[in-house]
Design an enzyme around this catalytic site. Sequence first.
Site, PDB file in Angstrom:
ATOM      1  N   SER A   1       0.809  -1.150  -0.098  1.00 19.11           N
ATOM      2  CA  SER A   1       0.075   0.110   0.112  1.00 19.11           C
ATOM      3  C   SER A   1       0.716   1.208   0.009  1.00 19.11           C
ATOM      4  O   SER A   1       0.213   2.484  -0.334  1.00 19.11           O
ATOM      5  CB  SER A   1      -1.006  -0.025   0.986  1.00 19.11           C
ATOM      6  OG  SER A   1      -0.307   0.350   2.547  1.00 19.11           O
TER       7      SER A   1
ATOM      8  N   LYS B   1       0.779   4.887   6.524  1.00 22.39           N
ATOM      9  CA  LYS B   1       0.020   5.788   5.734  1.00 22.39           C
ATOM     10  C   LYS B   1       0.614   7.154   5.488  1.00 22.39           C
ATOM     11  O   LYS B   1       1.413   7.374   6.477  1.00 22.39           O
ATOM     12  CB  LYS B   1      -1.689   5.799   5.780  1.00 22.39           C
ATOM     13  CG  LYS B   1      -2.350   4.340   5.714  1.00 22.39           C
ATOM     14  CD  LYS B   1      -2.120   3.708   4.716  1.00 22.39           C
ATOM     15  CE  LYS B   1      -2.827   2.447   4.995  1.00 22.39           C
ATOM     16  NZ  LYS B   1      -2.703   1.575   3.574  1.00 22.39           N
TER      17      LYS B   1
END
Length: 261
Positions: free
Chosen positions: A56, A109
């Site tokens: 990701s 993230k």
Amino acid sequence: MSSPTQFVQATPRASAHRWNHLPTVPEALASLMRTVVVALFLLTFVVQPFLIPSESMERTLLVGDFLLVNKQVFAPNNSVTEHLLPYRQVERGDIVVFHHPQPHPYLVKRVIGVPGDRLRIENGRVMINDSPANEPYAAFEPAAPSQFRDNFPAQVYTDPDVDPEWWRQMRTLTHNGELVVPPNEYFVLGDNRNHSYDSRSWGFVPREAIIARPLVIYFSLRRPSTTDVQQAADDRLGHDRELSARLATFARWKRIFRVVH
């Protein structure tokens, strides 16, 4: 008549004696305890190792990267170490490690929206406060089209991967097609935009859930990525290679000690 030759025996210096001294058991235990205390302090308040398990955050962080993260930089103001170690607020563009109940206890993230920001995504392009975000780190690996992922916030609930509670909250925070980030909350995305399960699907990250910022990649094992179409095929069934070739390819040596941005 000459005097008899005098022989003087040199006295060993105290420093030489000290170098030859072997530590006693209590001294060795005391040294070990000091090392353990320092290590526990560093792991508790300063740094902690993590392994990247998914794609990701490609191409910033790759599957198989081992990270050292700074646990103090975002520590709360009442931290016992606030006067000893630097502290600052979370900023837009920061990569953060945070607690998340699902699907893993820790996620990493990039912060895209901070409290007060108005954001939307148009054809995959992030707009912050009516201006396009400068995102040289963003990667767009091939993926099936997704209206909810590429144009956010969506007007229609169509994606089964989107948390229904988040969908209801998002509708209340959307004004004129823009999502307004509330106080003490952060909107995060993965750098690999088409293959990231992030705030688009499950919502904001509370400030108290953010625990660290990645510092450096201290090792990187070469691991396959299911989304990177540029990676070479695995040659496990091919011919035997020399040991030196295996050593050269089992790790990404050029990524070691790379600072994370």
